[in-house]
Design a protein around this motif. Structure first.
Motif, PDB file in Angstrom:
ATOM      1  N   LEU A 144       0.811  -1.222   0.000  1.00 46.78           N
ATOM      2  CA  LEU A 144       0.000   0.000   0.000  1.00 46.78           C
ATOM      3  C   LEU A 144       0.841   1.268   0.000  1.00 46.78           C
ATOM      4  O   LEU A 144       0.305   2.373   0.108  1.00 46.78           O
TER       5      LEU A 144
ATOM      6  N   ASN B 269       2.377   3.140  -2.145  1.00 47.05           N
ATOM      7  CA  ASN B 269       2.141   4.214  -3.115  1.00 47.05           C
ATOM      8  C   ASN B 269       0.731   4.791  -3.042  1.00 47.05           C
ATOM      9  O   ASN B 269       0.386   5.703  -3.784  1.00 47.05           O
ATOM     10  N   SER B 270      -0.089   4.225  -2.169  1.00 46.80           N
ATOM     11  CA  SER B 270      -1.441   4.751  -1.979  1.00 46.80           C
ATOM     12  C   SER B 270      -1.383   5.910  -0.986  1.00 46.80           C
ATOM     13  O   SER B 270      -0.677   5.844   0.013  1.00 46.80           O
ATOM     14  N   LYS B 271      -2.125   6.951  -1.279  1.00 45.91           N
ATOM     15  CA  LYS B 271      -2.091   8.133  -0.424  1.00 45.91           C
ATOM     16  C   LYS B 271      -3.087   7.953   0.719  1.00 45.91           C
ATOM     17  O   LYS B 271      -4.147   8.579   0.768  1.00 45.91           O
ATOM     18  N   ILE B 272      -2.722   7.072   1.649  1.00 46.07           N
ATOM     19  CA  ILE B 272      -3.586   6.782   2.787  1.00 46.07           C
ATOM     20  C   ILE B 272      -2.764   6.775   4.059  1.00 46.07           C
ATOM     21  O   ILE B 272      -1.546   6.571   4.047  1.00 46.07           O
TER      22      ILE B 272
ATOM     23  N   VAL C  59      -9.100   5.534   6.196  1.00 47.67           N
ATOM     24  CA  VAL C  59      -9.564   6.243   5.002  1.00 47.67           C
ATOM     25  C   VAL C  59     -10.644   7.221   5.450  1.00 47.67           C
ATOM     26  O   VAL C  59     -11.714   6.794   5.912  1.00 47.67           O
TER      27      VAL C  59
ATOM     28  N   ARG D 230      -6.608  -5.296  -1.450  1.00 54.08           N
ATOM     29  CA  ARG D 230      -7.005  -4.873  -2.794  1.00 54.08           C
ATOM     30  C   ARG D 230      -8.150  -3.865  -2.738  1.00 54.08           C
ATOM     31  O   ARG D 230      -8.200  -2.930  -3.537  1.00 54.08           O
TER      32      ARG D 230
ATOM     33  N   LYS E 260      -6.573  -0.510  -1.756  1.00 54.58           N
ATOM     34  CA  LYS E 260      -5.829   0.038  -2.894  1.00 54.58           C
ATOM     35  C   LYS E 260      -6.789   0.611  -3.936  1.00 54.58           C
ATOM     36  O   LYS E 260      -6.539   1.685  -4.502  1.00 54.58           O
ATOM     37  N   GLN E 261      -7.889  -0.085  -4.193  1.00 53.63           N
ATOM     38  CA  GLN E 261      -8.860   0.400  -5.167  1.00 53.63           C
ATOM     39  C   GLN E 261      -9.493   1.712  -4.712  1.00 53.63           C
ATOM     40  O   GLN E 261      -9.647   2.656  -5.510  1.00 53.63           O
TER      41      GLN E 261
ATOM     42  N   SER F 131      -8.194   3.948  -2.828  1.00 55.07           N
ATOM     43  CA  SER F 131      -7.191   5.008  -2.949  1.00 55.07           C
ATOM     44  C   SER F 131      -6.947   5.386  -4.402  1.00 55.07           C
ATOM     45  O   SER F 131      -6.976   6.564  -4.767  1.00 55.07           O
ATOM     46  N   GLU F 132      -6.709   4.401  -5.255  1.00 52.92           N
ATOM     47  CA  GLU F 132      -6.333   4.681  -6.644  1.00 52.92           C
ATOM     48  C   GLU F 132      -7.472   5.292  -7.450  1.00 52.92           C
ATOM     49  O   GLU F 132      -7.236   6.115  -8.339  1.00 52.92           O
ATOM     50  N   GLU F 133      -8.724   4.906  -7.135  1.00 47.68           N
ATOM     51  CA  GLU F 133      -9.862   5.425  -7.880  1.00 47.68           C
ATOM     52  C   GLU F 133     -10.495   6.645  -7.225  1.00 47.68           C
ATOM     53  O   GLU F 133     -11.472   7.205  -7.740  1.00 47.68           O
TER      54      GLU F 133
END
Length: 351
Positions: free
Chosen positions: A38, A40-43, A57, A198, A201-202, A204-206
């Motif tokens: 995680l 690279n996720s901005k969390i 989150v 997952r 990550k979803q 965060s990325e979306e």
């Protein structure tokens, strides 16, 4: 409902997770892996003092929170005694039966970090020597580890750096089949850990905006009873453990649906939350089964026992042969992912 689920990626992540030894009490390496996954996720992420990974989150409503957990610790063992013949007597970590690990390859990790391989065997294994090879009791007195090193005495084993208290982990023997199954030790609960990772990550990325601030705990002491019983914010209303559905005679769960637990050994789970999960499954055409697990406990039941004033629930993929040679199907993973996605976007209806 557009969930962008790629179950093949989930199964590959499960394969990576089960391949990292992490018996309860020795989980830093697998928690490091989860944190890196995680990275690279901005969390917001932090470790709790027990070594678990807590992810937060922010949501539109910061007055009422949700919490979801999955545990990444597994069954395993510790060196209880170095025997006169140089082999190892074991002490269990977690609740399994000795016959479920008989004949299994294992790793012994010393205090210095050196790793040796071995095999878990009955001392009466050879049918050419022991008349009671098939009948001898499978217990800690008869089970031993044959180390893959030249050692025939306690002194020689100690010279390897092996000592009482060293952790022993079991070979997962993970395989993904063409027919859509994944079979491995430790799908309890690394299958659900992969699903949660997952999902995070979803989100965060979306840039998915959740209706409520939601905490995700990758806990690391569930198999010994207290993985998810702390770090629960006072604003938390709902607490959902994502673990496994247990399969067997008399059980409703299977390897193809998401299991929603009504009751386990700790008692009933919250009826309102269970109804909400069932309604979400119906609304989104998610295949599910409601079930009762008579010899089972979860991070959610541990949290309730700790005195937290929360609504608690339990869902997860159906896992065949739990605490032994486990298996599930991609459809069970997919249905679990769909339900969790729908849940984190749904309103709180239980208060």
């Amino acid at each position: 409902m557009n969930t962008n689920i790629n179950v093949n990626e989930t199964m590959q992540l499960i394969k990576e997770l089960v391949s990292i030894p992490s018996p309860s009490g020795n989980t830093k390496r697998v928690i490091d892996f989860c944190e890196q996954y995680l990275a690279n996720s901005k969390i917001e992420m932090k470790r709790n003092r027990k070594g678990g990974l807590l992810i937060t989150v922010p949501g539109e409503n910061d007055q009422q929170h949700r919490m979801l957990t999955a545990h990444v610790d597994t069954l395993g063992a510790m060196v209880k005694e170095i025997k006169a013949n140089g082999r190892l007597k074991l002490s269990m970590i977690g609740g399994y039966r000795w016959n479920s690990v008989e004949g299994e390859y294992c790793e012994i990790e010393t205090e210095s970090g050196k790793v040796y391989t071995g095999t878990i065997l009955m001392k009466q294994t050879s049918v050419h020597v022991y008349k009671d090879a098939g009948d001898a009791k499978r217990n800690e007195d008869n089970i031993e580890v044959r180390i893959d090193e030249l050692t025939n005495s306690e002194e020689e084993t100690r010279k390897l750096g092996i000592n009482v208290g060293d952790f022993v982990s079991f070979d997962p023997r993970v395989q993904i089949t063409k027919s859509g199954y994944i079979k491995s030790r430790h799908l309890d609960d690394k299958a659900s850990t992969a699903i949660l990772l997952r999902l995070i990550k979803q989100i965060s990325e979306e840039g998915i905006k959740l209706p409520y601030t939601t905490h995700f705990l990758i806990s690391n002491n569930e198999e010994i009873g207290y993985g998810g019983n702390s770090n629960i914010s006072p604003e938390t209303v709902e607490y959902l453990a994502v673990d496994m559905g247990a399969l067997g005679d008399g059980q409703a769960s299977d390897e193809y649906t998401v299991s929603i637990c009504a009751k386990d050994s700790s008692g009933p789970y919250h009826l309102g939350l269970r109804k909400h999960l069932v309604n979400l499954a119906k609304q989104h055409n998610i295949d599910y089964k409601v079930d009762i697990y008579p010899y089972y406990g979860s991070d959610a039941s541990a949290a309730i026992r700790s005195g937290h004033d929360i609504v608690h629930g339990l869902v997860g993929p159906g896992i065949e042969a739990s605490h032994a040679f486990e298996r599930t199907h991609e459809t069970s993973l997919m249905n679990t992912e769909k339900l969790l996605y729908a849940y984190v976007l749904s309103p709180i209806t239980t208060i």
